[in-house]
Scaffold this active site. Structure first.
Site, short mmCIF file in Angstrom:
data_model
loop_
_atom_site.label_atom_id
_atom_site.label_comp_id
_atom_site.label_asym_id
_atom_site.label_seq_id
_atom_site.Cartn_x
_atom_site.Cartn_y
_atom_site.Cartn_z
N ARG A 165 64.33 43.37 23.90
CA ARG A 165 63.12 44.21 23.97
C ARG A 165 62.21 43.93 22.75
NH1 ARG A 165 65.32 44.92 28.24
NH2 ARG A 165 65.44 46.86 29.40
N SER A 255 63.09 53.17 30.43
CA SER A 255 64.04 53.55 29.37
C SER A 255 63.26 53.97 28.14
CB SER A 255 64.93 52.37 28.99
OG SER A 255 65.70 51.94 30.07
N GLU A 355 61.60 53.06 22.61
CA GLU A 355 61.09 51.79 23.11
C GLU A 355 59.57 51.78 23.31
OE1 GLU A 355 62.27 48.46 26.41
OE2 GLU A 355 62.39 50.54 26.97
#
Ligand code: EPU
Length: 359
Positions: A165, A255, A355
């Site tokens: 990520r 997420s 995130e």
């Protein structure tokens, strides 16, 4: 002629459905539009914010920097090599539409990444990943425009410095967090086009528990089955629809936290206290923990603070419980996120990192 739109509502441009406005917004259809912005004496030098599909952001107020909404379209087979089909897509294309198009046209390789919300241009920024495939596994190169000079440049995979990520687009040039000193492009570049290398000797990426369950439903041993890319695409769509909220119905940003990595020693210590903890060993000896499990174990699933909720079927996803008429605020989302981080830290000694980009 370039149009600068004023006080543009952003509710339908972010998948949480948070209400906020862009004080100024320009729709970017091509490199020429960016050149015009940079050449405009009134706009030159103003801070800018690049908006893709809005699927990985939390808006905590009106956006003051000039919003560049990327609407560069087009997808086509660029060329073919012995090993791969090279497909090129405009940054403004919807990610899932691209995946569906490649499968329909017989270019396999993106099927495990079906139904991820967002745009093609955002996909390299956080190196999107799901079910054992990450964008970097299928990436060839990208074109971008340097927002300070207006120069166009191309980056290959190594130059993108992909991580979990993570990429060069999430780091500033000085004092980078991930130990990649010197070179960072956060806020400095606008991705215009991305090229993918889709393998001719394609093999299915199976092995994920959810996919193995699908295979088992068909009553066969995983080892004996060779599903097609289309079959996997369909399974992934079914899995995601069963587990993850559709942002068109329940606002969310996927997420909300990254799965944290701990050392083998730290993990052994946690397992002693929490034998059921879900964890995966990584190649370098460290261990990745399932953040969703940690949050779930702290009792957060289905809970809420104001209109910010923890999704009932996947604790890693924070949702807008107020719908479009009474939507969650960015402040509520961040208050809930902080409360979750505190409980996970108090119980497990692990700091969860969020995130989405907080704007
Ligand atoms: N779990 C729980 N309770 C929960 C949620 C999860 O116990 O509320 C457990 C599950 O039972 C499972 C484990 O945690 O054993 C992992 O859950 P899951 O397989 O759903 O995957 P994840 O680690 O939560 C990651 C990605 C997803 C991606 C899936 C599938 C991150 C931050 N998330 O989720 O990506 O779709 O794997 O590959 O890495 C996204 O980034 O937006 C995203 C959806």
């Amino acid at each position: 002629m370039m149009l600068v739109e004023k006080n543009v509502p952003l509710q339908s441009f972010n998948t949480f459905g948070i209400v906020a406005k862009a004080l100024s917004l320009v729709r970017v259809h091509s490199e020429a539009d960016i050149a015009q912005v940079l050449a405009d004496p009134a706009l030159r030098g103003t801070p800018v914010f690049v908006l893709g599909g809005g699927s990985n952001i939390v808006l905590t107020g009106d956006v003051r920097p000039l919003v560049l909404k990327v609407e560069i379209m087009g997808k086509h087979l660029l060329r073919e090599t012995d090993k791969a089909w090279i497909v090129e897509a405009g940054a403004g294309e919807n990610w899932h539409d691209l995946v569906a198009w490649t499968i329909e046209n017989g270019y396999p390789g993106l099927e495990n990444l079906a139904l991820i919300p967002g745009t093609v241009g955002a996909s390299p920024v956080q190196n999107i990943g799901a079910y054992g495939v990450e964008l970097q596994d299928r990436f060839e190169s990208l074109d971008a425009v340097d927002l300070t000079t207006g120069q166009t440049f191309t980056l290959d995979a190594a130059q993108c410095a992909f991580g979990y990520r993570d990429s060069v687009f999430k780091h500033q040039s000085i004092g980078t967090a991930a130990g990649k000193p010197g070179f960072g492009l956060e806020g400095k570049a606008l991705i215009t086009r991305v090229r993918f290398a889709l393998p001719k000797n394609w093999k299915p990426v199976l092995g994920y528990a959810d996919i193995e369950k699908k295979i088992a439903q068909y009553g066969r041993e995983p080892a004996s089955i060779q599903p097609t890319a289309l079959q996997i695409y369909e399974w992934i769509c079914e899995i995601r629809r069963a587990k993850l909220p559709n942002p068109e119905v329940i606002g969310n940003a996927g997420s909300f936290f990254k799965n944290p990595t701990v050392s083998a020693e730290q993990c052994a210590d946690i397992i002693q206290r929490e034998p059921k903890i879900v964890h995966y060993k990584l190649a370098d000896g460290s261990v990745k923990l399932a953040a969703g499990w940690l949050i779930d174990a702290c009792g957060w699933k289905g809970k809420h603070i104001g209109n910010a909720g923890v999704y009932e079927r996947q604790a890693l996803v924070l949702v807008n419980r107020g719908g479009k008429s009474n939507p969650v605020t960015g402040g509520e989302v961040m208050t809930l996120a902080k409360s979750i981080q505190t409980s996970v830290y108090e119980r497990f000694g692990i700091r969860l990192e969020h995130e989405p980009v907080v704007v």
